[in-house]
Design an enzyme around this catalytic site. Structure first.
Site, PDB file in Angstrom:
ATOM      1  N   LEU A  12       0.828  -1.203   0.000  1.00  0.00           N
ATOM      2  CA  LEU A  12       0.000   0.000   0.000  1.00  0.00           C
ATOM      3  C   LEU A  12       0.864   1.256   0.000  1.00  0.00           C
ATOM      4  O   LEU A  12       0.587   2.214  -0.734  1.00  0.00           O
ATOM      5  CB  LEU A  12      -0.935  -0.006   1.222  1.00  0.00           C
ATOM      6  CG  LEU A  12      -1.773   1.253   1.400  1.00  0.00           C
ATOM      7  CD1 LEU A  12      -2.680   1.494   0.185  1.00  0.00           C
ATOM      8  CD2 LEU A  12      -2.615   1.168   2.671  1.00  0.00           C
ATOM      9  N   THR A 100      -8.555  -4.958   8.430  1.00  0.00           N
ATOM     10  CA  THR A 100      -8.651  -6.209   7.677  1.00  0.00           C
ATOM     11  C   THR A 100     -10.001  -6.916   7.816  1.00  0.00           C
ATOM     12  O   THR A 100     -10.688  -6.766   8.839  1.00  0.00           O
ATOM     13  CB  THR A 100      -7.534  -7.173   8.164  1.00  0.00           C
ATOM     14  OG1 THR A 100      -7.711  -8.448   7.570  1.00  0.00           O
ATOM     15  CG2 THR A 100      -7.563  -7.357   9.676  1.00  0.00           C
ATOM     16  N   TYR A 124      -3.350 -12.117  14.318  1.00  0.00           N
ATOM     17  CA  TYR A 124      -3.257 -10.972  13.399  1.00  0.00           C
ATOM     18  C   TYR A 124      -4.565 -10.185  13.397  1.00  0.00           C
ATOM     19  O   TYR A 124      -4.569  -8.965  13.615  1.00  0.00           O
ATOM     20  CB  TYR A 124      -2.913 -11.466  11.982  1.00  0.00           C
ATOM     21  CG  TYR A 124      -3.138 -10.422  10.905  1.00  0.00           C
ATOM     22  CD1 TYR A 124      -2.275  -9.327  10.778  1.00  0.00           C
ATOM     23  CD2 TYR A 124      -4.215 -10.517  10.015  1.00  0.00           C
ATOM     24  CE1 TYR A 124      -2.485  -8.364   9.798  1.00  0.00           C
ATOM     25  CE2 TYR A 124      -4.430  -9.558   9.034  1.00  0.00           C
ATOM     26  CZ  TYR A 124      -3.559  -8.487   8.926  1.00  0.00           C
ATOM     27  OH  TYR A 124      -3.783  -7.531   7.966  1.00  0.00           O
TER      28      TYR A 124
HETATM   29  N1  NAP Z   1      -1.783  -7.891   2.553  1.00  0.00           N
HETATM   30  C1  NAP Z   1      -3.056  -8.271   2.696  1.00  0.00           C
HETATM   31  O1  NAP Z   1      -3.517  -9.249   2.085  1.00  0.00           O
HETATM   32  C2  NAP Z   1      -3.977  -7.493   3.598  1.00  0.00           C
HETATM   33  C3  NAP Z   1      -5.282  -7.974   3.824  1.00  0.00           C
HETATM   34  C4  NAP Z   1      -6.133  -7.227   4.645  1.00  0.00           C
HETATM   35  C5  NAP Z   1      -5.691  -6.052   5.215  1.00  0.00           C
HETATM   36  N2  NAP Z   1      -4.411  -5.634   5.004  1.00  0.00           N
HETATM   37  C6  NAP Z   1      -3.984  -4.394   5.642  1.00  0.00           C
HETATM   38  O2  NAP Z   1      -3.636  -3.475   4.618  1.00  0.00           O
HETATM   39  C7  NAP Z   1      -2.592  -2.613   5.061  1.00  0.00           C
HETATM   40  C8  NAP Z   1      -1.482  -2.593   4.032  1.00  0.00           C
HETATM   41  O3  NAP Z   1      -0.995  -3.920   3.875  1.00  0.00           O
HETATM   42  P1  NAP Z   1       0.206  -4.261   2.878  1.00  0.00           P
HETATM   43  O4  NAP Z   1      -0.187  -5.478   2.142  1.00  0.00           O
HETATM   44  O5  NAP Z   1       0.641  -3.039   2.167  1.00  0.00           O
HETATM   45  O6  NAP Z   1       1.314  -4.672   3.946  1.00  0.00           O
HETATM   46  P2  NAP Z   1       2.854  -4.976   3.715  1.00  0.00           P
HETATM   47  O7  NAP Z   1       3.168  -5.025   2.270  1.00  0.00           O
HETATM   48  O8  NAP Z   1       3.191  -6.126   4.586  1.00  0.00           O
HETATM   49  O9  NAP Z   1       3.534  -3.660   4.284  1.00  0.00           O
HETATM   50  C9  NAP Z   1       3.486  -3.340   5.632  1.00  0.00           C
HETATM   51  C10 NAP Z   1       4.596  -2.363   5.909  1.00  0.00           C
HETATM   52  O10 NAP Z   1       4.548  -2.033   7.279  1.00  0.00           O
HETATM   53  C11 NAP Z   1       5.852  -1.819   7.699  1.00  0.00           C
HETATM   54  N3  NAP Z   1       6.016  -2.014   9.134  1.00  0.00           N
HETATM   55  C12 NAP Z   1       5.974  -3.159   9.840  1.00  0.00           C
HETATM   56  N4  NAP Z   1       6.209  -2.911  11.144  1.00  0.00           N
HETATM   57  C13 NAP Z   1       6.404  -1.584  11.260  1.00  0.00           C
HETATM   58  C14 NAP Z   1       6.693  -0.716  12.334  1.00  0.00           C
HETATM   59  N5  NAP Z   1       6.859  -1.172  13.573  1.00  0.00           N
HETATM   60  N6  NAP Z   1       6.822   0.605  12.078  1.00  0.00           N
HETATM   61  C15 NAP Z   1       6.689   1.091  10.829  1.00  0.00           C
HETATM   62  N7  NAP Z   1       6.424   0.318   9.755  1.00  0.00           N
HETATM   63  C16 NAP Z   1       6.288  -1.008   9.973  1.00  0.00           C
HETATM   64  C17 NAP Z   1       6.693  -2.830   6.952  1.00  0.00           C
HETATM   65  O11 NAP Z   1       7.975  -2.303   6.809  1.00  0.00           O
HETATM   66  P3  NAP Z   1       9.268  -3.263   6.860  1.00  0.00           P
HETATM   67  O12 NAP Z   1       9.069  -4.287   5.817  1.00  0.00           O
HETATM   68  O13 NAP Z   1      10.355  -2.304   6.576  1.00  0.00           O
HETATM   69  O14 NAP Z   1       9.318  -3.841   8.221  1.00  0.00           O
HETATM   70  C18 NAP Z   1       5.984  -2.934   5.623  1.00  0.00           C
HETATM   71  O15 NAP Z   1       6.636  -2.179   4.625  1.00  0.00           O
HETATM   72  C19 NAP Z   1      -2.194  -3.131   6.441  1.00  0.00           C
HETATM   73  O16 NAP Z   1      -2.854  -2.366   7.419  1.00  0.00           O
HETATM   74  C20 NAP Z   1      -2.718  -4.544   6.473  1.00  0.00           C
HETATM   75  O17 NAP Z   1      -3.008  -4.993   7.786  1.00  0.00           O
HETATM   76  C21 NAP Z   1      -3.550  -6.309   4.191  1.00  0.00           C
END
Ligand code: NAP
Length: 290
Positions: A12, A100, A124
């Site tokens: 995102l 989520t 989670y």
């Molecule tokens: N992916 C899915 O299928 C899915 C489904 C439902 C909802 N969501 C929600 O959608 C949103 C975006 O998801 P996404 O897929 O873009 O996730 P993602 O690709 O896993 O990215 C999450 C980012 O958060 C960063 N992060 C983790 N711990 C952190 C911390 N302590 N401080 C600052 N940054 C931190 C990570 O950075 P590092 O890698 O550098 O640690 C990573 O770049 C999230 O809120 C997720 O819960 C995702």
């Protein structure tokens, strides 16, 4: 508009930078520059930037690993959100946050409304729900967009895994008894950008929790079938592997997932943003992956 973006290296985060950085002043941070579970770092960065709005794209997203790393999951998904909200209140600015479909247990037979009873099945989902609640305790100026099954051209996701597996294998088993709504991170990013702009022009948003995901539900098996058909058509893969439908019992994972986490999108019109047409978006992602 000055936007503070956390989690800039995630799916995102990267999509948000693609759609918003040419039009807005974005102060974007990876976890190495702004660890949202560190309250003093959160306070320091936000005080330095003095943003007009915070977009939180940071999250602990490892659904299975969270079962054994509960403390880490809560530190990011609950406490991190709380720390961001506390600083937002000091500046009287809003937080746009993402949650989520896994806040639900998946026992429903109709798409979930934002107001439906939550009951996460794993750590989670529970930590994300705790984040929603922490946000609402600290501030009223927030939008939560609950999304699902996120894919993009960036990072690791189901679409990229299926493409890789199609190149490596002749046959694949994919779970067919879990239903959800695939969502392109780029569509979610556009929706968030539009919310930022609405806030900029009206100084107001219809605060609260909403659902934002792809418009057509699918099972993982159905999602895989669509990925393969489009990828073959686009020339991303040469052959479609033989795809077999299996049950969740045949593919045990540390975290239990909801069987039916389809989200109702009716309240989206209140936000004035477009639904995500994930099959069109998947086509665009596949072109970028060629
Ligand atoms: N992916 C899915 O299928 C899915 C489904 C439902 C909802 N969501 C929600 O959608 C949103 C975006 O998801 P996404 O897929 O873009 O996730 P993602 O690709 O896993 O990215 C999450 C980012 O958060 C960063 N992060 C983790 N711990 C952190 C911390 N302590 N401080 C600052 N940054 C931190 C990570 O950075 P590092 O890698 O550098 O640690 C990573 O770049 C999230 O809120 C997720 O819960 C995702």
């Amino acid at each position: 508009m000055r936007i503070l973006l956390t989690g800039k290296n995630g799916q995102l985060g990267r999509c948000f930078l693609d759609v918003a950085s040419s039009e807005h002043e974005i102060y974007d941070f990876g976890s190495d520059q702004l660890n949202i579970s560190d309250p003093s770092q959160v306070a320091e960065r936000i005080a330095q930037v003095k943003p007009d709005i915070i977009v939180n794209a940071a999250a602990y997203t490892a659904v299975d690993k969270a079962e054994e790393e509960s403390e880490r999951a809560y530190a990011v998904n609950e406490l991190g959100v709380k720390y961001l909200a506390e600083q937002a209140v000091l500046l009287d600015i809003p937080v746009i946050h993402v949650s989520t479909d896994y806040v639900f247990d998946g026992k429903a037979v109709m798409p979930y409304l934002p107001s439906d009873q939550t009951n996460p099945r794993g750590v989670y989902g529970a930590s994300k729900l705790a984040g929603e609640k922490a946000l609402a305790v600290v501030t009223t100026k927030y939008i939560v967009l609950r999304t699902a099954w996120v894919f993009s051209e960036y990072g690791n996701n189901f679409v990229k895994s299926m493409i890789r597996l199609a190149k490596e294998r002749d046959s694949l088993n994919v779970v067919a008894d879990q239903y959800g709504c695939p969502t392109y991170a780029g569509d979610l990013a556009v929706a968030i950008k539009e919310l930022c702009e609405q806030y900029q022009s009206q100084n107001e948003l219809p605060w609260g929790i909403y659902h934002y995901c792809g418009d057509t539900p699918a099972s993982w098996h159905g999602f895989a079938r669509t990925i393969f058909a489009l990828a073959k058509e686009r020339g991303v893969i040469d052959n479609i592997p033989k795809l077999s439908a299996i049950s969740s019992d045949q593919y045990p994972t540390p975290a239990k997932r909801p069987e039916y986490s389809v989200l109702n999108l009716e309240s989206l019109h209140k936000l004035g943003v477009q639904k995500s047409q994930w099959i069109d978006s998947l086509n665009q992602v596949l072109i970028r992956l060629m």
